[in-house]
Design an enzyme around this catalytic site. Sequence first.
Site, PDB file in Angstrom:
ATOM      1  N   CYS A 166      13.986  -9.469  -0.551  1.00 49.90           N
ATOM      2  CA  CYS A 166      14.964 -10.485  -0.797  1.00 49.90           C
ATOM      3  C   CYS A 166      15.418 -10.967   0.495  1.00 49.90           C
ATOM      4  O   CYS A 166      15.897 -12.122   0.818  1.00 49.90           O
ATOM      5  CB  CYS A 166      16.185 -10.068  -1.688  1.00 49.90           C
ATOM      6  SG  CYS A 166      15.657  -9.182  -3.292  1.00 49.90           S
ATOM      7  N   HIS A 175      16.586 -14.446   2.094  1.00 50.26           N
ATOM      8  CA  HIS A 175      18.172 -14.681   2.098  1.00 50.26           C
ATOM      9  C   HIS A 175      18.822 -14.192   2.928  1.00 50.26           C
ATOM     10  O   HIS A 175      20.159 -14.539   2.795  1.00 50.26           O
ATOM     11  CB  HIS A 175      18.473 -14.582   0.651  1.00 50.26           C
ATOM     12  CG  HIS A 175      17.622 -15.213  -0.428  1.00 50.26           C
ATOM     13  ND1 HIS A 175      17.867 -16.894  -0.580  1.00 50.26           N
ATOM     14  CD2 HIS A 175      16.941 -14.941  -1.309  1.00 50.26           C
ATOM     15  CE1 HIS A 175      16.985 -17.099  -1.550  1.00 50.26           C
ATOM     16  NE2 HIS A 175      16.629 -16.157  -2.238  1.00 50.26           N
ATOM     17  N   CYS A 225      11.989 -15.211  -8.345  1.00 49.37           N
ATOM     18  CA  CYS A 225      11.910 -14.993  -7.102  1.00 49.37           C
ATOM     19  C   CYS A 225      10.727 -13.652  -6.701  1.00 49.37           C
ATOM     20  O   CYS A 225      10.129 -13.844  -5.807  1.00 49.37           O
ATOM     21  CB  CYS A 225      13.051 -14.619  -6.104  1.00 49.37           C
ATOM     22  SG  CYS A 225      14.019 -16.043  -5.743  1.00 49.37           S
TER      23      CYS A 225
END
Lengths: 279, 112
Positions: free
Chosen positions: A193, A197, A240
């Site tokens: 992630c 991000h 995601c």
Amino acid sequence: MNMRNIIRLLSLGLCLSWPVYIFGSPEDDRIAFQAYFQARFPDVPISEYVNGIYALDENAREQWEQIEEFPPYEFAVENGELLFNRPFANGSTYSECFDNQGPGVRQLYPRFDAERGEVITLELAINLCREVNGESAYSYNSDELNSLSAYMAWTSRGNKIDVVIPNDPGALAAYESGKQFYYSKRGQLNFACSDCHVISAGLYVRADHLSASLGHPSHFPVYRSKFGKMISLHSRFYGCVRDVRAKPFEEQSVEYRNLEYFLTYMSNGLIVNGPGARK
Amino acid sequence: MKLRIFILLLAGMSLCSAPCRLPAQQEISGLQVQEEQVASAIDAAETARQNAAEAGAEWLQTNDLIRDAREAFGNGQWQLALSLAQQAERQGQLAVEQALRESVAWRERVVR
């Protein structure tokens, strides 16, 4: 010995060999997380991150502001309010399951339930309330559940996110496992992630402009114009994880609840501004 | 006359070539690949997938590959089944390696 135990042993070994790693408290993590984005985008106030990519993308922001003039999630809030106030067959209501009788409590979720020894998200709390009152649980991507959650977010707008990690080994373990999930590369594409991000926030992957994780949990559920419906935070996690070609976990799985626990803690101090609207 | 027979023969061969060649090839591949070899490759793939799942690291398509391998096996396409099962097994192994690597490596990515 199965694979999971081998992996646990390995991580434990590492903790022992590099003690500095385990001394980062959740609060140290949060301060560092917010400071990272502050340093990276000095012109963007921390409070702006609740707007996702629109905090970092001027052009997209204008379009979004126009959408927000006639919010596409309004129907969900209204429906949620109706559902919330409709008594169960046994005569009791949702308000009996929540602090402050329900409205305005979004910012307290997810919370750690010491008795159950697990993280309780708002959606799970809603379903537990139903079950305790003899009703069947909603499916996690149902319009009903997303509407209830939209109503509860709406009534909490402006409240500061205030996720608590009590001094309980179970709570700390849940937080740590969410943190590990967040920073671990997974799937055939081998992405974490944080690769998208954190490191790549503000950059593009193909046509997509990447938002910062800071502020992500503030605005769910979200109306996605792409799907023409409300979706939950876990449905985004699902998407995601799938996009990096890993097998996604189910909504409200332990993995995603712990991830939400970690991620929401990172946004403590920002305000709730859900429900939201996204492409 | 001879020419005409020759042409007919040629035409017949070319007409027949597509449908006639396929089963022949499958037979060849059937000879190359033993039935048990395919079955055990599928078992190995399923074990590798389960190991990856247990590590919480299964990849998106591994299960589909195994499903397709089983289907091909059932249809007698052993070569194809073998190749799909081997891909699935490799995915399972790589996912486990990834999980082992990440059980340590994730800490270096933590924002601090």
